[in-house]
Motif scaffolding. Structure first.
Motif, mmCIF file in Angstrom:
data_model
loop_
_atom_site.group_PDB
_atom_site.id
_atom_site.type_symbol
_atom_site.label_atom_id
_atom_site.label_comp_id
_atom_site.label_asym_id
_atom_site.label_seq_id
_atom_site.Cartn_x
_atom_site.Cartn_y
_atom_site.Cartn_z
ATOM 1 N N TYR A 147 44.103 35.997 37.848
ATOM 2 C CA TYR A 147 43.192 36.843 37.083
ATOM 3 C C TYR A 147 43.729 37.165 35.696
ATOM 4 N N THR A 150 43.335 33.944 33.575
ATOM 5 C CA THR A 150 41.954 33.675 33.165
ATOM 6 C C THR A 150 41.352 34.855 32.402
ATOM 7 N N HIS A 151 42.182 35.812 32.006
ATOM 8 C CA HIS A 151 41.814 36.968 31.184
ATOM 9 C C HIS A 151 40.848 37.914 31.889
ATOM 10 N N ARG A 152 40.789 37.882 33.220
ATOM 11 C CA ARG A 152 39.933 38.817 33.954
ATOM 12 C C ARG A 152 40.800 39.943 34.506
ATOM 13 N N THR A 153 41.384 40.666 33.578
ATOM 14 C CA THR A 153 42.357 41.693 33.960
ATOM 15 C C THR A 153 41.711 42.938 34.544
ATOM 16 N N ARG A 154 40.402 43.079 34.366
ATOM 17 C CA ARG A 154 39.720 44.237 34.958
ATOM 18 C C ARG A 154 39.830 44.199 36.479
ATOM 19 N N THR A 155 39.797 42.997 37.053
ATOM 20 C CA THR A 155 39.950 42.868 38.506
ATOM 21 C C THR A 155 41.316 43.372 38.952
ATOM 22 N N GLU A 221 34.512 30.992 42.543
ATOM 23 C CA GLU A 221 35.922 30.725 42.283
ATOM 24 C C GLU A 221 36.354 29.435 42.989
#
Length: 467
Positions: A147, A150-155, A221
């Motif tokens: 995460y 893939t720059h989806r750090t909110r997860t 995913e």
């Protein structure tokens, strides 16, 4: 620069919240142990450091998942991501028997380091239980790398918040127990003290790993990143993960090992210096650990920009990360200088003894050392992350190893003569030795910042690639 600053904040803020939650959990965990029994807080500090030394080389290897994933994304090869994730999963699961075996030697390890005899049983219990969660920590580090890469750090932020809340609830229940004290034993139901704190941490490690595993099973995913197709062992990719990750892991173990040696040396001075050090380090961690999120952000942005758009944008992102890190650290430095008494007073919300009152007074002076190095600590952390993101991991290891070993050798070689704080007439000598070790910590961090800044300015990292 404005664009770079926005990009850094978009990636880094959720990571800073995530790692900040971890630091809050550690702070509350140790504060609750102080309220339950003051000596348990010092025991947890020493045992927790030894736990990190035992697992951090493996966590470091797993942490490179994020940087390598970011380079695969930058190179437009998303299908390789699933293969990489599975190699990190097999790697994490293979550590389970090793960690359990290390935990069985807990008491011998603490006795070998000459810890106070009454602390050893508590330290051993805490360490042994935490080692059951070691593989969970390695696994969640690897899976969260997907995460962040893939720059989806909110997860990552949401999972960390959920895990942190679970940990805090379990801490309260398992440290203090439920209901009224038993007339026979004087203890509450499920009142486990330091063992309860370790159980809470272990369960939270595995909780995070399970959360990430469930999220990765989403159809989108699985299809986009080839999650199931990469399930087989890929020796070439495993070697790449270990080659680039091993220096990061060894860097962690040299820094953590050096710091653990220092904490164990302070532990030899007695309960009061160890409690005071634990209090000061707890507040240091509140400032420091969120910056780990900024370091991860610098790592993944450098890795992706080097592949996609060249070193110019990578440099701008690192400068933006440094500006944010310096601003954040400066606020804490001001607090350490002007309100140390107010910070340490948080520990006195529960009745304490004379020894704890002495520890409070000493801890206030130790926060002055933290104020001296907190901004440089942010500098070395962010620049080391940027260098790792480019693949310059072996330099980061060599530099960290040299500086860490040098700091410990200097500290041990020139340590003033000491006695235990509690021994009659020994308190001044013990406090003199305590100050010496904090000067060693300060010099160590300042030197690391200078070395990492020199390497970054040299620019060799701009020509490196990991994929």
């Amino acid at each position: 620069m404005i664009t770079a600053l926005k990009e850094v904040l978009r990636v880094a803020i959720p990571l800073m919240v995530s790692t900040g939650m971890f630091s809050l959990v550690l702070f509350v965990d140790r504060t609750l142990l102080l309220w339950h029994e003051p000596s348990q807080m010092g025991a947890a500090m020493a045992a927790g450091n030894l736990f990190w030394v035992s697992v951090c080389v493996f966590v470091g290897i797993a942490s490179m998942t994020s940087a390598i994933v970011s380079q695969y994304i930058g190179a437009a090869q998303p299908k390789r991501v699933g293969q990489l994730l599975w190699q990190s999963v097999w790697f994490a699961l293979a550590t389970i028997p090793l960690f359990i075996l290390i935990g069985e030697f807990a008491e011998s390890l603490f006795r070998w380091t000459d810890q106070p005899e009454h602390l050893i049983p508590m330290q051993a219990v805490y360490f042994r239980i935490l080692m059951w969660g070691g593989a969970g920590e390695v696994l969640q580090t690897a899976l969260s790398g997907f995460y962040s890469g893939t720059h989806r750090t909110r997860t990552i932020m949401l999972v960390s918040l959920a895990s942190g809340c679970l940990n805090l609830v379990l801490d309260v229940v398992l440290i203090f127990g439920l209901g009224s004290p038993s007339p026979e034993t004087g203890q509450r139901f499920l009142e486990l003290g330091i063992a309860g704190a370790a159980i809470a941490s272990t369960l939270s490690f595995w909780f995070k790993a399970v959360c990430y595993a469930v999220l990765l099973m989403k159809p989108t995913e699985r299809e986009r990143y080839g999650i199931f197709r990469g399930i087989r062992l890929n020796r070439r990719m495993m070697k790449r993960l270990i080659y680039f990750g091993l220096p990061a892991g060894l860097m962690y173990v040299t820094e953590a090992g050096g710091f653990s040696v220092i904490v164990l040396q302070i532990g030899r001075l007695g309960d009061v210096p160890l409690q005071a050090t634990t209090m000061a380090i707890n507040f240091n961690m509140i400032a420091f650990i969120p910056l780990v999120g900024m370091s991860i952000a610098a790592s993944v942005l450098v890795g992706q920009h080097l592949i996609r758009s060249g070193p110019g944008n990578a440099i701008r992102c690192v400068v933006a990360a440094l500006l944010v890190g310096w601003g954040y650290s400066f606020v804490w430095a001001i607090a350490y200088v002007f309100t140390p008494g107010g910070l340490i007073a948080l520990y006195s919300l529960s009745p304490t003894g004379v020894d704890s009152e002495a520890a409070f007074a000493i801890a206030e002076t130790l926060l002055g050392f933290v104020a001296l190095y907190v901004i440089l600590d942010a500098t070395q952390l962010i620049l080391a992350g940027a260098l790792r993101g480019a693949g310059d991991t072996w330099f980061v290891l060599t530099a960290g190893l040299t500086v860490s070993v040098g700091a410990v050798i200097i500290g041990v070689w020139w340590q003033p003569s000491t006695g235990r704080f509690q021994d009659p007439g020994a308190a001044p000598a013990a406090l003199n030795a305590l100050d010496w070790w904090w000067w060693v910590i300060t010099g160590w961090i300042c030197t690391l910042a200078a070395v990492m800044a020199g390497r970054f300015a040299q620019g060799k990292w701009q020509r490196m690639r990991m994929v």
